[in-house]
Design a protein around this motif. Structure first.
Motif, mmCIF file in Angstrom:
data_model
loop_
_atom_site.group_PDB
_atom_site.id
_atom_site.type_symbol
_atom_site.label_atom_id
_atom_site.label_comp_id
_atom_site.label_asym_id
_atom_site.label_seq_id
_atom_site.Cartn_x
_atom_site.Cartn_y
_atom_site.Cartn_z
ATOM 1 N N ARG A 157 0.821 -1.214 0.000
ATOM 2 C CA ARG A 157 0.000 0.000 0.000
ATOM 3 C C ARG A 157 0.853 1.261 0.000
ATOM 4 O O ARG A 157 0.552 2.230 -0.684
ATOM 5 N N VAL A 158 1.935 1.196 0.770
ATOM 6 C CA VAL A 158 2.805 2.371 0.772
ATOM 7 C C VAL A 158 3.389 2.578 -0.626
ATOM 8 O O VAL A 158 3.424 3.698 -1.152
ATOM 9 N N ASN A 159 3.800 1.476 -1.250
ATOM 10 C CA ASN A 159 4.353 1.605 -2.603
ATOM 11 C C ASN A 159 3.313 2.159 -3.577
ATOM 12 O O ASN A 159 3.620 2.960 -4.458
ATOM 13 N N GLN A 160 2.072 1.710 -3.395
ATOM 14 C CA GLN A 160 1.018 2.232 -4.282
ATOM 15 C C GLN A 160 0.856 3.742 -4.090
ATOM 16 O O GLN A 160 0.657 4.487 -5.041
ATOM 17 N N LYS A 161 0.965 4.164 -2.849
ATOM 18 C CA LYS A 161 0.846 5.604 -2.586
ATOM 19 C C LYS A 161 2.025 6.346 -3.220
ATOM 20 O O LYS A 161 1.861 7.427 -3.783
ATOM 21 N N LEU A 162 3.206 5.741 -3.135
ATOM 22 C CA LEU A 162 4.375 6.398 -3.739
ATOM 23 C C LEU A 162 4.200 6.526 -5.255
ATOM 24 O O LEU A 162 4.503 7.554 -5.855
ATOM 25 N N HIS A 163 3.662 5.464 -5.845
ATOM 26 C CA HIS A 163 3.419 5.529 -7.299
ATOM 27 C C HIS A 163 2.392 6.606 -7.625
ATOM 28 O O HIS A 163 2.512 7.322 -8.607
ATOM 29 N N ALA A 164 1.382 6.668 -6.761
ATOM 30 C CA ALA A 164 0.334 7.673 -6.995
ATOM 31 C C ALA A 164 0.933 9.072 -6.926
ATOM 32 O O ALA A 164 0.573 9.951 -7.720
ATOM 33 N N ILE A 165 1.854 9.273 -6.003
ATOM 34 C CA ILE A 165 2.480 10.593 -5.895
ATOM 35 C C ILE A 165 3.256 10.891 -7.170
ATOM 36 O O ILE A 165 3.181 11.991 -7.726
ATOM 37 N N ARG A 166 3.941 9.882 -7.666
ATOM 38 C CA ARG A 166 4.691 10.106 -8.917
ATOM 39 C C ARG A 166 3.750 10.432 -10.064
ATOM 40 O O ARG A 166 4.028 11.275 -10.894
ATOM 41 N N ARG A 167 2.625 9.718 -10.081
ATOM 42 C CA ARG A 167 1.667 9.988 -11.163
ATOM 43 C C ARG A 167 1.170 11.429 -11.093
ATOM 44 O O ARG A 167 0.953 12.070 -12.100
ATOM 45 N N LEU A 168 0.999 11.902 -9.873
ATOM 46 C CA LEU A 168 0.550 13.287 -9.709
ATOM 47 C C LEU A 168 1.522 14.259 -10.343
ATOM 48 O O LEU A 168 1.146 15.288 -10.888
ATOM 49 N N GLY A 169 2.776 13.899 -10.234
ATOM 50 C CA GLY A 169 3.813 14.789 -10.753
ATOM 51 C C GLY A 169 3.919 14.726 -12.255
ATOM 52 O O GLY A 169 4.437 15.641 -12.898
ATOM 53 N N ALA A 170 3.415 13.615 -12.844
ATOM 54 C CA ALA A 170 3.540 13.492 -14.298
ATOM 55 C C ALA A 170 2.518 14.402 -14.960
ATOM 56 O O ALA A 170 1.430 14.618 -14.438
ATOM 57 N N VAL A 171 2.862 14.936 -16.118
ATOM 58 C CA VAL A 171 1.904 15.789 -16.821
ATOM 59 C C VAL A 171 0.927 14.866 -17.524
ATOM 60 O O VAL A 171 1.294 14.106 -18.398
ATOM 61 N N THR A 172 -0.306 14.874 -17.091
ATOM 62 C CA THR A 172 -1.268 13.966 -17.704
ATOM 63 C C THR A 172 -2.521 14.689 -18.122
ATOM 64 O O THR A 172 -2.839 15.748 -17.651
ATOM 65 N N ASP A 173 -3.184 14.012 -18.970
ATOM 66 C CA ASP A 173 -4.505 14.420 -19.391
ATOM 67 C C ASP A 173 -5.337 13.425 -18.613
ATOM 68 O O ASP A 173 -5.370 12.258 -18.921
ATOM 69 N N LYS A 174 -5.911 13.867 -17.519
ATOM 70 C CA LYS A 174 -6.415 12.956 -16.491
ATOM 71 C C LYS A 174 -7.258 11.811 -17.049
ATOM 72 O O LYS A 174 -7.018 10.658 -16.757
ATOM 73 N N ALA A 175 -8.191 12.164 -17.887
ATOM 74 C CA ALA A 175 -9.103 11.134 -18.345
ATOM 75 C C ALA A 175 -8.381 10.064 -19.123
ATOM 76 O O ALA A 175 -8.730 8.905 -19.075
ATOM 77 N N ASP A 176 -7.344 10.481 -19.851
ATOM 78 C CA ASP A 176 -6.661 9.502 -20.668
ATOM 79 C C ASP A 176 -6.043 8.402 -19.822
ATOM 80 O O ASP A 176 -5.983 7.252 -20.201
ATOM 81 N N GLY A 177 -5.549 8.806 -18.696
ATOM 82 C CA GLY A 177 -4.926 7.794 -17.860
ATOM 83 C C GLY A 177 -5.915 7.203 -16.870
ATOM 84 O O GLY A 177 -5.608 6.291 -16.156
ATOM 85 N N ASP A 178 -7.094 7.723 -16.886
ATOM 86 C CA ASP A 178 -8.042 7.399 -15.836
ATOM 87 C C ASP A 178 -9.034 6.362 -16.316
ATOM 88 O O ASP A 178 -10.177 6.646 -16.608
#
Ligand SMILES: Nc1ncnc2c1ncn2[C@@H]1O[C@H](COP(=O)(O)OP(=O)(O)OP(=O)(O)O)[C@@H](O)[C@H]1O
Length: 792
Positions: free
Chosen positions: A741-762
């Motif tokens: 779970r901690v790793n998942q949170k870390l990945h989520a934080i990284r995803r936040l930092g990535a420039v995304t078009d939310k829906a595309d990745g969502d």
């Protein structure tokens, strides 16, 4: 009242539709219709139209706005694909919520030689350039452009479309899965609400909206948001019933997962034997680890099962989808997919013979959509829902805590009160499951807002010709229901939303996110639970009122009377950043945190922990709970402190993180050793610092930027990290679960930092669960800081 407001699903003549003549010359319309008839055979290989397809297509080529409400698998895609290619030239823009959905449709259209493309974050640079070049040309060749709402509303794309419009080649806007527009819709996506600008920019272009699950409220909301015009609107509403689906509830009690898995195996095996061959099926589980466990179990029993959820690499998911679509007859292929809701909209395989819900979905609409994957070829197929009251309470608890959290946040930022739609939809599902006297088909149709005259025998037979457990073997169903745990309805009335302090202690999840993992072993086998056993008309009245009655949803009162308190054994001292963050950030260090063997190689700056506060109270609480499951689990894992938490190396150009004093949230259980938690906290804090400190994703936090003052910034991020760590900790009964779970949170934080078009990745709710936790934790830490500033 506007005409569309009067439309209701109606079983009288089966279909209900409005049609208004337009200025499109009749002769042109006739020519186009003939072309559609031809293309229906030649391109799509269908001998005739299904349902109201023909009328819908006719309305579309006439230039009307079109609203289509039709059940899953009815063939809604054809309703816009055919008119899009029937006209001589021009572009149809299709807005879709999921990449997978777009991918499937674009691939299938291209196979038919149709110029369809998708423009998403997945689109390569070269392809993007080609698409832009084509659409800027005086006569574009692309016929269907699939995209996400976010991308469509970008300035670039709008400018491009303005060019197409100017040249007279913008034919229509199609909004697929249009319930996503509405706050009342189960898959609500905020970005969809901006689509009304399309009408402002291109007023002469007709709009088509399609969905399988829209109540009156949702429908009105869609029409209003898209600015669809009353006097050029055609509405086609199909009955929701899927007569070829056999609905069944399997009543069990407690969490005997082995018994349930064995029962599922027996069910599939019997189906195979009866049919003389394997069949395709989907088993929906709320939790990723259950998908893995179940598919492993079934594979061990010789079935061709595979797991599908967002924790698996997308290349593997694509492979699983391919193997499942090919069917298990070939070596290496798959018959049954054990999936989270990631495997949902857009899955179009005709011969899916069964859908099993291993546990309860979080909404009625979700259940309807998921069962809708079965029997799309029209042949009989089975839908089995495993129902336990413990599970109902668990989901109810998650939803109510999530609602409380939303209320908290709304209050803090002065936003309007969040709607209780999610809770009501779930209540509708519980009422449905608890009912053993009303036909399941009738219950579904009623929930979706249809009026059914149950005295009309012909109608009843057309809805359900012994195609549900209640109609097929009523006695047995009532007997089976006795398997459920007993209930104490007084608890139902007395508890609920009143006790804010207690609720503030629960883990909080956004209602529209997948449920978090809760270890089965921690679940009680029986409780005093509060389920309305007297479902049926009364239970459904509330659900119908909630979603279809046109009333704005009630009041905290209703919540109070319908939301049971989660069972005691599930209640740990849970995550409540809302309350915990209200405590001022602690600067003084009570007990310096000492790096121990398990933290010696931790990639974090030294932190300090208030062992006296947290540890002391924990010891007492552990004593009190000496016999609980939590403690037993803690004993099992004591001493195994090797961490699998990923390291995030800090970029060399950043100064080291300043030290902070922190007191981690106390919990009843010490199943995760404190030093391990401290290490996790440090990693999370460091990740947040790396990703957020440049302020680039402050739009995710209602535009609030992190404080510029270093001390304040460090404090905010530490508080957020603390909340995120506690969130991971609360839901973990084992060390490995915690690390994951901690790793998942870390990945989520990284995803936040990535420039995304939310829906595309969502692509699914499940995927964003961690990201949402992170965003909420940071938002709360920021809000807390802002509030303190104001006070000071
Ligand atoms: N006229 C037709 N005759 C026979 N089959 C059809 C016809 N139109 C569509 N279909 C088939 O029906 C299936 C379902 O179509 P489609 O995916 O468009 O459904 P849908 O209504 O969008 O469902 P969902 O809401 O579940 O996505 C597809 O396999 C499609 O090929």
């Amino acid at each position: 009242m506007e005409p569309f407001m009067q439309h209701k699903r109606n079983h009288g003549d089966g279909l209900f539709a409005y049609y208004k003549p337009t200025s499109t010359p009749t002769a042109t319309r006739e020519v186009l219709m003939k072309k559609c008839d031809r293309l229906l055979h030649e391109k799509f290989g269908h001998s005739d139209y299904k349902g109201k397809q023909k009328e819908i297509i006719e309305a579309a080529i006439s230039g009307l706005d079109v609203f289509v409400l039709a059940p899953t698998g009815m063939g809604k895609s054809l309703c816009f694909q055919l008119p899009s290619i029937a006209s001589e030239c021009g572009l149809s823009v299709v807005v879709s919520p999921l990449l997978a959905l777009m991918k499937n449709q674009v691939a299938s259209l291209r196979d038919k030689g149709i110029a369809a493309v998708s423009l998403t974050s997945d689109t390569g640079k070269k392809d993007k350039t080609k698409i832009f070049a084509d659409l800027s040309s005086p006569r574009p060749r692309i016929r269907l452009l699939y995209t996400t709402p976010e991308r469509l509303c970008t300035q670039n794309v709008m400018q491009l479309l303005a060019m197409v419009y100017k040249h007279g080649f913008l034919n229509r806007l199609v909004v697929d899965e249009a319930h996503c527009i509405s706050e009342w819709g189960h898959d609500f996506r905020e970005e969809y609400r901006k689509l009304g600008t399309f009408r402002d920019n291109f007023p002469r272009v007709p709009v088509m909206a399609l969905t399988a699950t829209a109540t009156d409220n949702v429908r009105d909301d869609i029409l209003c948001s898209l600015k669809m015009v009353e006097d050029r609107l055609y509405t086609a509403i199909h009955p929701a019933n899927r007569a070829n689906l056999f609905y069944e509830i399997r009543y069990t009690s407690g969490q005997d997962s082995l018994a349930r898995k064995s029962d599922i195996f027996e069910f599939i095996n019997t189906l195979y034997k009866r049919r003389g061959r394997p069949s395709s099926g989907i088993i929906y589980c709320r939790l990723r680890n259950m998908c893995d466990e179940l598919s492993h179990f079934l594979r061990a029993k010789g079935l061709k099962a595979s797991s599908y959820h967002r924790g698996i690499k997308s290349s593997e998911l694509d492979e699983t989808l391919k193997q499942w679509q090919a069917g298990g007859a070939e070596k290496g292929n798959v018959d049954v997919v054990c999936a989270t809701i990631a495997f949902g909209m857009g899955i179009d395989k005709g011969d899916v013979r069964y859908i099993i819900h291993y546990d309860l979905p979080k909404s009625f609409e979700g259940y309807y959509q998921e069962t809708g994957r079965a029997g799309r070829d029209g042949l009989p197929s089975r839908c089995v829902l495993y129902y336990t009251r413990e599970d109902a309470l668990r989901v109810r608890g998650l939803l109510s805590r999530s609602h409380a959290k939303r209320q908290d946040t709304a209050r803090m930022i002065g936003a309007p009160e969040p709607s209780q739609r999610t809770g009501d939809s779930f209540q509708g599902l519980v009422d449905y499951a608890e009912d053993t006297t009303t036909c399941r088909h009738v219950l579904i149709c009623k929930y979706l807002g249809e009026t059914i005259d149950t005295a009309d025998e012909g109608l009843m037979k057309s809805l359900c010709d012994k195609m549900c457990d209640v109609c097929r073997y009523p006695g047995k169903v009532r007997q089976r229901k006795a398997n459920l745990s007993s209930v104490d309805t007084s608890a139902w009335m007395d508890d609920g939303y009143e006790d804010e302090d207690e609720l503030a202690d629960y883990f909080q999840f956004p209602a529209d996110q997948a449920a978090p993992e809760v270890e089965e072993s921690r679940s009680p086998t029986s409780h005093n639970i509060s389920i309305n056993t007297d479902a049926g008309p009364v239970g459904f009245q509330s659900a119908k009122r909630a979603c279809g009655g046109g009333e704005v949803l009630p009041d905290s009162k209703r919540m109070k009377h319908s939301v049971p308190k989660p069972p005691a054994p599930l209640v740990t001292r849970a995550y409540s950043s809302a309350s915990s963050l209200k405590k001022p950030f602690k600067v003084p260090f009570k007990t310096p945190f000492k790096a121990s063997s398990e933290t010696a190689n931790a990639d974090l700056q030294p932190c300090n922990v208030d062992n006296g506060g947290a540890g002391g109270s924990l010891a007492q609480k552990d004593k009190d709970l000496a016999d609980s499951d939590d403690v037993q689990i803690a004993e099992e894992h004591r001493g195994s402190n090797d961490s699998n938490i990923e390291s995030l190396s800090q970029p060399t150009d950043q100064p080291p993180l300043p030290e902070v004093a922190v007191e981690l949230e106390a919990n009843f259980s010490q199943k995760i050793p404190l030093p391990v938690r401290m290490k996790a906290f440090g990693s999370i804090r460091k990740a947040l610092y790396q990703v957020l400190s440049d302020g680039s994703c402050c739009n995710k936090f209602q535009g609030s930027a992190l404080p510029t003052n270093t001390e304040a910034r460090v404090s905010v991020l530490a508080n957020a990290a603390k909340a995120i760590e506690f969130c991971a900790q609360t839901m973990s009964a084992t060390r490995s679960g915690y690390d994951d779970r901690v790793n998942q949170k870390l990945h989520a934080i990284r995803r936040l930092g990535a420039v995304t078009d939310k829906a595309d990745g969502d692509e699914d709710e499940d995927e964003d669960e961690d990201e949402t936790d992170v965003v909420l934790a940071v938002k709360e830490a920021l809000d807390e800081w802002i509030t303190r500033q104001v006070r000071e």
